[in-house]
Design an enzyme around this catalytic site. Sequence first.
Site, PDB file in Angstrom:
ATOM      1  N   HIS A  84      34.017  40.861  43.522  1.00  0.00           N
ATOM      2  CA  HIS A  84      33.480  40.248  42.293  1.00  0.00           C
ATOM      3  C   HIS A  84      32.663  41.243  41.456  1.00  0.00           C
ATOM      4  CE1 HIS A  84      34.917  36.366  43.373  1.00  0.00           C
ATOM      5  NE2 HIS A  84      34.108  36.232  44.422  1.00  0.00           N
ATOM      6  N   ASP A 120      41.867  36.587  48.975  1.00  0.00           N
ATOM      7  CA  ASP A 120      40.622  35.833  49.096  1.00  0.00           C
ATOM      8  C   ASP A 120      40.762  34.538  48.292  1.00  0.00           C
ATOM      9  OD1 ASP A 120      37.805  35.042  48.064  1.00  0.00           O
ATOM     10  OD2 ASP A 120      37.343  36.544  49.574  1.00  0.00           O
ATOM     11  N   HIS A 122      38.782  33.253  46.331  1.00  0.00           N
ATOM     12  CA  HIS A 122      38.251  33.450  44.982  1.00  0.00           C
ATOM     13  C   HIS A 122      38.951  34.621  44.298  1.00  0.00           C
ATOM     14  CE1 HIS A 122      34.711  31.580  47.136  1.00  0.00           C
ATOM     15  NE2 HIS A 122      34.870  30.774  46.110  1.00  0.00           N
TER      16      HIS A 122
END
Length: 208
Positions: A84, A120, A122
């Site tokens: 991220h 993942d 996300h």
Amino acid sequence: VLGKGGKDGKATLVATVFDLQVANYGVARGLPGELAAKDFDDDTPYLPDIPEYARQAVAAAIQAADLARQGERVFSLMRPPGHHATVDQAMGFCYLNQIALAALHARKQGVPRVAIWDFDAHHGNGTEAILHGRDGVLFTSVHQYPGYPGTGTQSFDNCRNWPVAPHTPRAAHLQALRESLDEVVAFQPDLILVSAGSETTATLLATA
């Protein structure tokens, strides 16, 4: 693979990146230097030793990529995670984007084509933002949407996304994984890096 952080010469690639993130955080909020090192968001606290741990994770990723280039199959278990984190913002438990940095390191070392396969739950928004438009790199992601961080709904340039709705039938989720892996293989990469995030929360129900 255990990264050695700042003591490993390879980690000098990111020697000042985390400090830049901290400085940008403080400047953006008008904070004096001594107050700049505050939490980046509710999920990403600033802790006294977190810069070193983040650098160790980057060093581990770079070392893993180097070993893979030598023909070894490598798995590197590292924390904190990274996919991220953008160039100038730590977020979502991620401080430095180790897989993006490992890919850029490999390209700098002369690897012609590097692919990243991210499954993942996300979306790896930081990895996508860092690698978008870079020659010789492919980023692919299979992730839940709607869901954090709210990105990854479209494919463009060298970034390919397979958003999967909550409670998607397992067969459809597996098909998305198959299609994304086929895209990686079709790219004919010289090196494949995998973001294998493991989610354990009950609210992440990409597959029924």
